[in-house]
Enzyme design. Structure first.
Site, PDB file in Angstrom:
ATOM      1  N   ARG A 197       9.250  -4.788  -6.147  1.00 12.42           N
ATOM      2  CA  ARG A 197       8.815  -5.867  -5.260  1.00 12.42           C
ATOM      3  C   ARG A 197       9.111  -7.277  -5.746  1.00 12.42           C
ATOM      4  O   ARG A 197       8.930  -8.232  -4.981  1.00 12.42           O
ATOM      5  CB  ARG A 197       7.309  -5.730  -4.998  1.00 12.42           C
ATOM      6  N   SER A 216     -11.540  -5.099   6.412  1.00 12.20           N
ATOM      7  CA  SER A 216     -11.541  -4.325   7.656  1.00 12.20           C
ATOM      8  C   SER A 216     -11.523  -5.244   8.880  1.00 12.20           C
ATOM      9  O   SER A 216     -12.239  -6.247   8.927  1.00 12.20           O
ATOM     10  CB  SER A 216     -12.811  -3.470   7.699  1.00 12.20           C
ATOM     11  N   MET A 217     -10.740  -4.864   9.863  1.00 17.82           N
ATOM     12  CA  MET A 217     -10.774  -5.607  11.142  1.00 17.82           C
ATOM     13  C   MET A 217     -11.634  -4.866  12.151  1.00 17.82           C
ATOM     14  O   MET A 217     -11.643  -5.210  13.332  1.00 17.82           O
ATOM     15  CB  MET A 217      -9.360  -5.802  11.679  1.00 17.82           C
ATOM     16  N   ARG A 254      -8.275  -5.886  18.153  1.00 10.15           N
ATOM     17  CA  ARG A 254      -7.295  -6.283  17.126  1.00 10.15           C
ATOM     18  C   ARG A 254      -5.871  -5.809  17.452  1.00 10.15           C
ATOM     19  O   ARG A 254      -4.912  -6.284  16.874  1.00 10.15           O
ATOM     20  CB  ARG A 254      -7.701  -5.736  15.757  1.00 10.15           C
ATOM     21  N   THR A 284       0.817  -1.229   0.000  1.00 11.54           N
ATOM     22  CA  THR A 284       0.000   0.000   0.000  1.00 11.54           C
ATOM     23  C   THR A 284       0.848   1.277   0.000  1.00 11.54           C
ATOM     24  O   THR A 284       0.301   2.373  -0.050  1.00 11.54           O
ATOM     25  CB  THR A 284      -1.013   0.025   1.175  1.00 11.54           C
ATOM     26  N   ALA A 286      -0.893  -0.762 -16.380  1.00 12.99           N
ATOM     27  CA  ALA A 286       0.224  -1.648 -16.747  1.00 12.99           C
ATOM     28  C   ALA A 286       1.577  -1.009 -16.427  1.00 12.99           C
ATOM     29  O   ALA A 286       2.525  -1.702 -16.043  1.00 12.99           O
ATOM     30  CB  ALA A 286       0.140  -1.997 -18.230  1.00 12.99           C
ATOM     31  N   ARG A 287       1.674   0.305 -16.553  1.00 14.06           N
ATOM     32  CA  ARG A 287       2.946   0.973 -16.220  1.00 14.06           C
ATOM     33  C   ARG A 287       3.269   0.788 -14.738  1.00 14.06           C
ATOM     34  O   ARG A 287       4.384   0.474 -14.361  1.00 14.06           O
ATOM     35  CB  ARG A 287       2.844   2.470 -16.546  1.00 14.06           C
TER      36      ARG A 287
HETATM   37  C1  LIG Z   1      13.299  -3.493  -0.578  1.00 21.96           C
HETATM   38  C2  LIG Z   1      12.510  -2.317  -0.064  1.00 21.96           C
HETATM   39  C3  LIG Z   1      12.737  -1.851   1.211  1.00 21.96           C
HETATM   40  C4  LIG Z   1      12.021  -0.764   1.686  1.00 21.96           C
HETATM   41  N1  LIG Z   1      12.240  -0.331   2.962  1.00 21.96           N
HETATM   42  C5  LIG Z   1      11.562   0.729   3.442  1.00 21.96           C
HETATM   43  C6  LIG Z   1      11.780   1.220   4.779  1.00 21.96           C
HETATM   44  O1  LIG Z   1      12.589   0.691   5.524  1.00 21.96           O
HETATM   45  N2  LIG Z   1      11.042   2.278   5.212  1.00 21.96           N
HETATM   46  C7  LIG Z   1      10.141   2.924   4.406  1.00 21.96           C
HETATM   47  O2  LIG Z   1       9.502   3.888   4.837  1.00 21.96           O
HETATM   48  N3  LIG Z   1       9.901   2.475   3.161  1.00 21.96           N
HETATM   49  C8  LIG Z   1      10.578   1.419   2.646  1.00 21.96           C
HETATM   50  N4  LIG Z   1      10.330   0.967   1.380  1.00 21.96           N
HETATM   51  C9  LIG Z   1       9.273   1.632   0.608  1.00 21.96           C
HETATM   52  C10 LIG Z   1       9.867   2.605  -0.424  1.00 21.96           C
HETATM   53  O3  LIG Z   1      10.643   3.589   0.195  1.00 21.96           O
HETATM   54  C11 LIG Z   1       8.745   3.271  -1.235  1.00 21.96           C
HETATM   55  O4  LIG Z   1       7.918   4.034  -0.395  1.00 21.96           O
HETATM   56  C12 LIG Z   1       7.865   2.259  -1.940  1.00 21.96           C
HETATM   57  O5  LIG Z   1       8.654   1.298  -2.596  1.00 21.96           O
HETATM   58  C13 LIG Z   1       6.957   2.988  -2.940  1.00 21.96           C
HETATM   59  O6  LIG Z   1       7.644   3.166  -4.145  1.00 21.96           O
HETATM   60  P1  LIG Z   1       7.924   4.558  -4.826  1.00 21.96           P
HETATM   61  O7  LIG Z   1       8.652   5.463  -3.916  1.00 21.96           O
HETATM   62  O8  LIG Z   1       8.560   4.295  -6.145  1.00 21.96           O
HETATM   63  O9  LIG Z   1       6.496   5.259  -5.007  1.00 21.96           O
HETATM   64  P2  LIG Z   1       5.130   4.903  -5.735  1.00 21.96           P
HETATM   65  O10 LIG Z   1       4.086   5.385  -4.822  1.00 21.96           O
HETATM   66  O11 LIG Z   1       5.099   3.496  -6.188  1.00 21.96           O
HETATM   67  O12 LIG Z   1       5.138   5.891  -6.964  1.00 21.96           O
HETATM   68  C14 LIG Z   1       5.710   5.558  -8.234  1.00 21.96           C
HETATM   69  C15 LIG Z   1       6.620   6.681  -8.708  1.00 21.96           C
HETATM   70  O13 LIG Z   1       5.843   7.890  -8.808  1.00 21.96           O
HETATM   71  C16 LIG Z   1       6.655   8.990  -8.440  1.00 21.96           C
HETATM   72  N5  LIG Z   1       6.056   9.652  -7.257  1.00 21.96           N
HETATM   73  C17 LIG Z   1       4.970   9.211  -6.551  1.00 21.96           C
HETATM   74  N6  LIG Z   1       4.660  10.083  -5.580  1.00 21.96           N
HETATM   75  C18 LIG Z   1       5.582  11.077  -5.649  1.00 21.96           C
HETATM   76  C19 LIG Z   1       5.799  12.257  -4.893  1.00 21.96           C
HETATM   77  N7  LIG Z   1       5.031  12.607  -3.860  1.00 21.96           N
HETATM   78  N8  LIG Z   1       6.821  13.033  -5.253  1.00 21.96           N
HETATM   79  C20 LIG Z   1       7.630  12.738  -6.311  1.00 21.96           C
HETATM   80  N9  LIG Z   1       7.495  11.605  -7.056  1.00 21.96           N
HETATM   81  C21 LIG Z   1       6.472  10.799  -6.736  1.00 21.96           C
HETATM   82  C22 LIG Z   1       8.047   8.441  -8.110  1.00 21.96           C
HETATM   83  O14 LIG Z   1       8.821   8.492  -9.294  1.00 21.96           O
HETATM   84  C23 LIG Z   1       7.761   7.011  -7.758  1.00 21.96           C
HETATM   85  O15 LIG Z   1       8.869   6.130  -7.927  1.00 21.96           O
HETATM   86  C24 LIG Z   1      11.032  -0.127   0.871  1.00 21.96           C
HETATM   87  C25 LIG Z   1      10.819  -0.600  -0.419  1.00 21.96           C
HETATM   88  C26 LIG Z   1      11.531  -1.682  -0.901  1.00 21.96           C
HETATM   89  C27 LIG Z   1      11.265  -2.175  -2.300  1.00 21.96           C
END
Ligand SMILES: Cc1cc2nc3c(=O)[nH]c(=O)nc-3n(C[C@H](O)[C@H](O)[C@H](O)COP(=O)(O)OP(=O)(O)OC[C@H]3O[C@@H](n4cnc5c(N)ncnc54)[C@H](O)[C@@H]3O)c2cc1C
Length: 247
Positions: A203, A98-99, A176, A87, A193-194
């Site tokens: 992931r 929902s819990m 819960r 999420t 798809a993107r």
């Molecule tokens: C192996 C692994 C370990 C992780 N460990 C942690 C952790 O310890 N703690 C933690 O908090 N999180 C952790 N995360 C979560 C990670 O930091 C990201 O929040 C999560 O992977 C969502 O991906 P994303 O940042 O690409 O954003 P998404 O929400 O998937 O958005 C996709 C893309 O849209 C753009 N985008 C979206 N929103 C914005 C915005 N507001 N500003 C600018 N660009 C934006 C970015 O280019 C982004 O890459 C982990 C993730 C992975 C895969």
């Protein structure tokens, strides 16, 4: 865990091609047959033309056209830890069980030991399992047995306590709080798809946790049937590329 397809755009790759051809064509793609839209694209058959265009878009990072096809998955029985991870992706839409409204009062706590209601990770029982940030060194059989015992006793106790709190009149939304983060949840989620490729970049990667990686591999299997050219290209050319976005 079970991952199933709920709904998806029909002919998603025709849609990608129409959207992309719209950008470079003097003709209006609306009302045009896919054959007419693809007429000048290289290839002997329509399939080959789609492969040419989709491969070109992906290789050149022209990802916009892949935002048009949408897919919805129903996922059963992942942990709330996995839910917290998936999420985080802000361009995915979610409905989460929902819990507050669903109370697990009919689960037999003894069954929780075998994976009912709470996910039992492989590292609880598998001596060969290697995870991140694990204490180094050989693990003997007795350690693994003790690990499994502690894990199973703890989740069984937690579910017993939860049900007792419900019986004592505590609302499910508060009872819960004593449940473990491994408690199972069902999710419905939709994305384009993107975004699915982006989720897979993050992931399905080796550094992701086993559960979300397993779930993402199942999403990719379904995506491979839905958008075969796109996800075949993704798996072959892009999945393990070095410059994916990293957290
Ligand atoms: C192996 C692994 C370990 C992780 N460990 C942690 C952790 O310890 N703690 C933690 O908090 N999180 C952790 N995360 C979560 C990670 O930091 C990201 O929040 C999560 O992977 C969502 O991906 P994303 O940042 O690409 O954003 P998404 O929400 O998937 O958005 C996709 C893309 O849209 C753009 N985008 C979206 N929103 C914005 C915005 N507001 N500003 C600018 N660009 C934006 C970015 O280019 C982004 O890459 C982990 C993730 C992975 C895969």
């Amino acid at each position: 865990m079970e991952v199933t397809l709920l709904e998806a755009t029909e002919d998603p790759e025709d849609l990608v091609c129409k959207a992309a051809r719209n950008d470079y064509s003097a003709e209006f793609v609306g009302g045009q047959s896919i054959e007419a839209t693809m007429e000048t694209v290289e290839g002997d058959t329509l399939e080959e033309k789609k492969e040419t265009l989709i491969g070109h878009l992906l290789d050149h990072g022209h990802f916009g056209p892949f935002e048009h096809p949408q897919i919805t998955f129903a996922i059963e029985g992942v942990s709330r830890s996995c839910m917290a991870q998936i999420t985080r992706h802000r361009h995915v839409s979610f409905d989460v069980q929902s819990m507050r409204y669903v109370s697990f009062d009919d689960v037999d706590p003894a069954d929780v030991r075998d994976g009912e209601m709470v996910v039992v990770p492989p590292s609880a029982t598998d001596p060969e399992w290697v995870g991140r940030n694990q204490k180094q060194g050989a693990v003997d059989e007795a350690d693994v047995e003790r690990r499994a015992e502690i894990f199973r006793d703890t989740i069984e106790d937690a579910v017993e306590s939860y049900q007792e709190l419900l019986d004592l009149g505590m609302p499910p939304e508060d009872a819960r709080f004593v449940l473990p983060i491994g408690t199972k949840v069902n999710i419905v989620m939709s994305m384009n798809a993107r975004m699915l490729m982006h989720v897979a970049d993050m992931r399905a990667a080796a550094d992701a946790q086993w559960e979300i990686r397993e779930m993402t591999e199942e999403l990719l299997d379904i995506a491979g049937e839905w958008c075969p050219i796109t996800f075949d290209h993704y798996e072959r050319e892009m999945k393990n590329r070095k410059n994916r976005l990293a957290p």
